[in-house]
Write a protein that holds these residues in place. Structure first.
Motif, PDB file in Angstrom:
ATOM      1  N   ASP A   1     -44.696  35.373  59.013  1.00 63.17           N
ATOM      2  CA  ASP A   1     -43.384  34.722  59.111  1.00 63.17           C
ATOM      3  C   ASP A   1     -42.724  34.486  57.757  1.00 63.17           C
ATOM      4  O   ASP A   1     -41.563  34.081  57.693  1.00 63.17           O
ATOM      5  CB  ASP A   1     -43.508  33.371  59.825  1.00 63.17           C
ATOM      6  CG  ASP A   1     -44.405  32.403  59.059  1.00 63.17           C
ATOM      7  OD1 ASP A   1     -45.575  32.747  58.849  1.00 63.17           O
ATOM      8  OD2 ASP A   1     -43.942  31.317  58.666  1.00 63.17           O
ATOM      9  N   VAL A   2     -43.452  34.751  56.677  1.00 62.39           N
ATOM     10  CA  VAL A   2     -42.972  34.342  55.354  1.00 62.39           C
ATOM     11  C   VAL A   2     -41.738  35.111  54.916  1.00 62.39           C
ATOM     12  O   VAL A   2     -40.718  34.518  54.531  1.00 62.39           O
ATOM     13  CB  VAL A   2     -44.103  34.484  54.307  1.00 62.39           C
ATOM     14  CG1 VAL A   2     -43.544  34.382  52.888  1.00 62.39           C
ATOM     15  CG2 VAL A   2     -45.158  33.407  54.537  1.00 62.39           C
ATOM     16  N   ARG A   3     -41.801  36.437  54.934  1.00 65.98           N
ATOM     17  CA  ARG A   3     -40.684  37.208  54.410  1.00 65.98           C
ATOM     18  C   ARG A   3     -39.394  36.938  55.171  1.00 65.98           C
ATOM     19  O   ARG A   3     -38.379  36.558  54.574  1.00 65.98           O
ATOM     20  CB  ARG A   3     -41.002  38.710  54.432  1.00 65.98           C
ATOM     21  CG  ARG A   3     -39.824  39.579  54.040  1.00 65.98           C
ATOM     22  CD  ARG A   3     -40.246  40.986  53.696  1.00 65.98           C
ATOM     23  NE  ARG A   3     -40.939  41.036  52.420  1.00 65.98           N
ATOM     24  CZ  ARG A   3     -40.308  41.077  51.247  1.00 65.98           C
ATOM     25  NH1 ARG A   3     -38.984  41.049  51.195  1.00 65.98           N
ATOM     26  NH2 ARG A   3     -40.994  41.125  50.132  1.00 65.98           N
ATOM     27  N   ASP A   4     -39.409  37.122  56.475  1.00 69.82           N
ATOM     28  CA  ASP A   4     -38.184  36.920  57.247  1.00 69.82           C
ATOM     29  C   ASP A   4     -37.732  35.470  57.204  1.00 69.82           C
ATOM     30  O   ASP A   4     -36.529  35.182  57.148  1.00 69.82           O
ATOM     31  CB  ASP A   4     -38.385  37.352  58.703  1.00 69.82           C
ATOM     32  CG  ASP A   4     -38.519  38.861  58.849  1.00 69.82           C
ATOM     33  OD1 ASP A   4     -38.171  39.574  57.886  1.00 69.82           O
ATOM     34  OD2 ASP A   4     -38.981  39.313  59.905  1.00 69.82           O
ATOM     35  N   GLY A   5     -38.693  34.539  57.230  1.00 70.87           N
ATOM     36  CA  GLY A   5     -38.340  33.121  57.208  1.00 70.87           C
ATOM     37  C   GLY A   5     -37.690  32.710  55.903  1.00 70.87           C
ATOM     38  O   GLY A   5     -36.675  32.006  55.882  1.00 70.87           O
ATOM     39  N   ILE A   6     -38.264  33.162  54.787  1.00 73.26           N
ATOM     40  CA  ILE A   6     -37.687  32.812  53.483  1.00 73.26           C
ATOM     41  C   ILE A   6     -36.357  33.523  53.270  1.00 73.26           C
ATOM     42  O   ILE A   6     -35.433  32.965  52.663  1.00 73.26           O
ATOM     43  CB  ILE A   6     -38.685  33.116  52.356  1.00 73.26           C
ATOM     44  CG1 ILE A   6     -39.865  32.141  52.439  1.00 73.26           C
ATOM     45  CG2 ILE A   6     -38.016  33.001  50.980  1.00 73.26           C
ATOM     46  CD1 ILE A   6     -40.902  32.303  51.354  1.00 73.26           C
ATOM     47  N   GLU A   7     -36.214  34.744  53.781  1.00 72.51           N
ATOM     48  CA  GLU A   7     -34.927  35.430  53.685  1.00 72.51           C
ATOM     49  C   GLU A   7     -33.831  34.621  54.374  1.00 72.51           C
ATOM     50  O   GLU A   7     -32.690  34.557  53.890  1.00 72.51           O
ATOM     51  CB  GLU A   7     -35.025  36.826  54.289  1.00 72.51           C
ATOM     52  CG  GLU A   7     -35.723  37.826  53.390  1.00 72.51           C
ATOM     53  CD  GLU A   7     -35.798  39.208  54.000  1.00 72.51           C
ATOM     54  OE1 GLU A   7     -35.551  39.342  55.223  1.00 72.51           O
ATOM     55  OE2 GLU A   7     -36.122  40.159  53.263  1.00 72.51           O
TER      56      GLU A   7
END
Length: 227
Positions: A102-108
């Motif tokens: 979930d990190v990449r899409d969430g931080i984006e």
């Protein structure tokens, strides 16, 4: 205290267990020992204990060294003797941890919503550089702020105040996202809003201030910010 999304200008995040999955270190340990779970649990406990004791007795050393000492203690307590090369091989896994899904899409989503995101970690700079590179999140993170810069570990308020200064953000305008309760409580004590990222479903203890917000993923945190 309840979470106030309107007060947030900057987001800081913990590293291990928040951005990247440290379970690979357990897998590396499993290749060399039998009582993996017990040794791993003691390793983690001693690692945290050493950082906190180090804060009080002025015995700072980089987190990688603290982690090595903690691993050696856990092995010794279980009657396991591994050579130096094997110990370093296990520790080296911390340079190659995988990012949570979930990190990449969430931080984006956070970035698109106008929130700069910084890592604030006990890890020393070399650990954080390799973590960011291996996880391929350098394009998402404004910077990685290490305890090594102030030579003190969480939950000392100094590291959170230092992070506020490094980000150029009033400390009350920062939301700090982390899993460990001591990190949440430290950030709140320093003046940040504390957001617990609960990936494990562990209960929150009865001691100390509760999180301003608890989420299960960066997606849910982005929802809470309305982005």
């Amino acid at each position: 205290m309840s979470f106030d999304p309107d007060a947030v200008a900057t987001v800081t995040v913990d590293s291990y267990g928040t951005l990247v999955d440290p379970s690979a270190a357990v897998d590396a340990l499993d290749a060399h020992v039998e009582d993996t779970d017990s040794i791993s649990d003691l390793w983690r406990t001693k690692s945290i204990e050493y950082t906190m004791v180090g804060n009080f007795v002025d015995a700072y050393q980089p987190f990688y060294d603290m982690n090595r000492d903690a691993l050696r203690y856990a092995l010794s307590a279980h009657g396991v003797d591994l050579d130096d090369e094997t110990v370093e091989e296990i520790l080296a896994v911390y340079h190659e941890l995988e990012v949570f899904e979930d990190v990449r899409d969430g931080i984006e989503r956070l970035i698109d919503g106008g929130y700069p995101v910084y890592v604030v970690s006990n890890g020393n700079p070399e650990m954080l550089d390799s973590m960011v590179d291996h996880a391929e999140i350098g394009d998402l993170i404004e910077d990685a702020i290490s305890a090594h810069e102030v030579r003190t570990f969480k939950p000392d308020v100094e590291i959170y105040r230092h992070a506020a200064a490094r980000t150029g953000t009033p400390i009350e305008s920062i939301a700090h996202v982390a899993g460990p309760p001591f990190d949440i409580q430290g950030s709140k004590h320093a003046g940040m809003q504390g957001v617990r990222l609960d990936r494990t479903g562990d209960p929150w203890g009865s001691f100390g201030a509760e999180p301003d917000l608890t989420v299960e993923s960066f997606y849910e945190f982005a929802d809470a910010l309305g982005v």
